[in-house]
Design a protein around this motif. Sequence first.
Motif, PDB file in Angstrom:
ATOM      1  N   GLN A  46      20.345  15.346   4.631  1.00 55.81           N
ATOM      2  CA  GLN A  46      21.191  14.291   4.091  1.00 55.81           C
ATOM      3  C   GLN A  46      22.301  14.972   3.286  1.00 55.81           C
ATOM      4  O   GLN A  46      22.051  15.500   2.197  1.00 55.81           O
ATOM      5  CB  GLN A  46      20.375  13.357   3.188  1.00 55.81           C
ATOM      6  CG  GLN A  46      19.192  12.714   3.874  1.00 55.81           C
ATOM      7  CD  GLN A  46      19.611  11.514   4.711  1.00 55.81           C
ATOM      8  OE1 GLN A  46      20.512  10.777   4.386  1.00 55.81           O
ATOM      9  NE2 GLN A  46      18.918  11.335   5.828  1.00 55.81           N
ATOM     10  N   LEU A  48      26.851  15.090   2.416  1.00 58.99           N
ATOM     11  CA  LEU A  48      28.188  14.533   2.557  1.00 58.99           C
ATOM     12  C   LEU A  48      29.174  15.513   1.935  1.00 58.99           C
ATOM     13  O   LEU A  48      28.922  16.058   0.852  1.00 58.99           O
ATOM     14  CB  LEU A  48      28.329  13.185   1.869  1.00 58.99           C
ATOM     15  CG  LEU A  48      29.664  12.500   2.209  1.00 58.99           C
ATOM     16  CD1 LEU A  48      29.435  11.055   2.604  1.00 58.99           C
ATOM     17  CD2 LEU A  48      30.635  12.617   1.094  1.00 58.99           C
ATOM     18  N   GLN A  72      29.341  14.193   7.366  1.00 60.92           N
ATOM     19  CA  GLN A  72      28.260  13.398   6.794  1.00 60.92           C
ATOM     20  C   GLN A  72      27.069  13.489   7.723  1.00 60.92           C
ATOM     21  O   GLN A  72      27.197  13.324   8.929  1.00 60.92           O
ATOM     22  CB  GLN A  72      28.679  11.940   6.625  1.00 60.92           C
ATOM     23  CG  GLN A  72      27.580  11.088   6.013  1.00 60.92           C
ATOM     24  CD  GLN A  72      28.022   9.660   5.718  1.00 60.92           C
ATOM     25  OE1 GLN A  72      29.159   9.288   5.943  1.00 60.92           O
ATOM     26  NE2 GLN A  72      27.103   8.866   5.209  1.00 60.92           N
ATOM     27  N   ASN A  73      25.908  13.767   7.145  1.00 59.20           N
ATOM     28  CA  ASN A  73      24.651  13.790   7.894  1.00 59.20           C
ATOM     29  C   ASN A  73      23.694  12.830   7.201  1.00 59.20           C
ATOM     30  O   ASN A  73      23.451  12.964   6.009  1.00 59.20           O
ATOM     31  CB  ASN A  73      24.041  15.195   7.914  1.00 59.20           C
ATOM     32  CG  ASN A  73      24.883  16.165   8.685  1.00 59.20           C
ATOM     33  OD1 ASN A  73      25.189  15.938   9.841  1.00 59.20           O
ATOM     34  ND2 ASN A  73      25.284  17.249   8.038  1.00 59.20           N
ATOM     35  N   GLY A  74      23.170  11.882   7.946  1.00 61.61           N
ATOM     36  CA  GLY A  74      22.240  10.916   7.381  1.00 61.61           C
ATOM     37  C   GLY A  74      22.976   9.782   6.688  1.00 61.61           C
ATOM     38  O   GLY A  74      24.203   9.681   6.729  1.00 61.61           O
ATOM     39  N   THR A  75      22.200   8.928   6.022  1.00 59.93           N
ATOM     40  CA  THR A  75      22.758   7.743   5.380  1.00 59.93           C
ATOM     41  C   THR A  75      22.442   7.669   3.892  1.00 59.93           C
ATOM     42  O   THR A  75      22.769   6.681   3.242  1.00 59.93           O
ATOM     43  CB  THR A  75      22.206   6.480   6.065  1.00 59.93           C
ATOM     44  OG1 THR A  75      20.768   6.493   5.968  1.00 59.93           O
ATOM     45  CG2 THR A  75      22.625   6.404   7.527  1.00 59.93           C
ATOM     46  N   THR A  78      26.932   8.101   0.739  1.00 61.67           N
ATOM     47  CA  THR A  78      28.112   7.537   1.392  1.00 61.67           C
ATOM     48  C   THR A  78      29.331   7.684   0.492  1.00 61.67           C
ATOM     49  O   THR A  78      29.213   7.835  -0.735  1.00 61.67           O
ATOM     50  CB  THR A  78      27.919   6.042   1.746  1.00 61.67           C
ATOM     51  OG1 THR A  78      27.723   5.306   0.537  1.00 61.67           O
ATOM     52  CG2 THR A  78      26.729   5.840   2.672  1.00 61.67           C
ATOM     53  N   THR A  89      21.994   6.109  -1.717  1.00 60.88           N
ATOM     54  CA  THR A  89      21.219   4.929  -1.338  1.00 60.88           C
ATOM     55  C   THR A  89      19.717   5.182  -1.222  1.00 60.88           C
ATOM     56  O   THR A  89      18.978   4.256  -0.907  1.00 60.88           O
ATOM     57  CB  THR A  89      21.731   4.368   0.004  1.00 60.88           C
ATOM     58  OG1 THR A  89      21.571   5.379   1.014  1.00 60.88           O
ATOM     59  CG2 THR A  89      23.193   3.958  -0.090  1.00 60.88           C
ATOM     60  N   GLN A  90      19.275   6.418  -1.462  1.00 55.86           N
ATOM     61  CA  GLN A  90      17.843   6.727  -1.384  1.00 55.86           C
ATOM     62  C   GLN A  90      17.426   7.524  -2.613  1.00 55.86           C
ATOM     63  O   GLN A  90      18.102   8.492  -2.976  1.00 55.86           O
ATOM     64  CB  GLN A  90      17.531   7.541  -0.124  1.00 55.86           C
ATOM     65  CG  GLN A  90      17.787   6.789   1.159  1.00 55.86           C
ATOM     66  CD  GLN A  90      17.568   7.662   2.394  1.00 55.86           C
ATOM     67  OE1 GLN A  90      17.011   8.741   2.321  1.00 55.86           O
ATOM     68  NE2 GLN A  90      18.030   7.182   3.544  1.00 55.86           N
TER      69      GLN A  90
END
Length: 183
Positions: A46, A48, A72-75, A78, A89-90
């Motif tokens: 993850q 950015l 960007q890798n993953g979410t 952001t 977000t995690q």
Amino acid sequence: MTNSGTPTAATFDFVIPQGATGATGETGATGATGATGATGSAPLAQTLSAYSTPATQVTAGSGVEFDRNSSQNGTAITHTEGDPTFTITQPGVYAAVYTGTASPGTGATFPTSNLLQMQLNGSNIAGADAQAVFNSASDTVPQTIATVFSVTSVPATVQVVSQDGTFNYSNISMNLYSLGAAE
């Protein structure tokens, strides 16, 4: 046996004919079961990375803007291009690295001081700052902030905030990495 040579210089060839294939033997005992290997796959990294192409002028108390995302890798992380805010977000442990060059903005009185701080949810992250003193309008100073922090409540925001006067920031980049779950 055959003689492939001459009667005075004999060369004997010995050939043993192959016999018929024998019957299959009994199956042996089953060996011990081996250790069980790991299952699953490696977690997705993850990350950015963002940067800004033109020099950005920032006033006191404002966030430094990043006009481009390079990867960007993953979410879990952001960022909207052109915005100073990164959103996580995690929950987990994260690393952030900011690099850039600062110079005094128009109308600065010398000497002048610049304090750049990384913030999580609007609060300064302890030890995540860079400070420089400028003695003339032509001074430029490279600045780097690197830190590791925990996020327990999401969404969380991260910004790099200029605390003093008006300064120009150029060659800036921000890299955020998820290091995994917090313990």
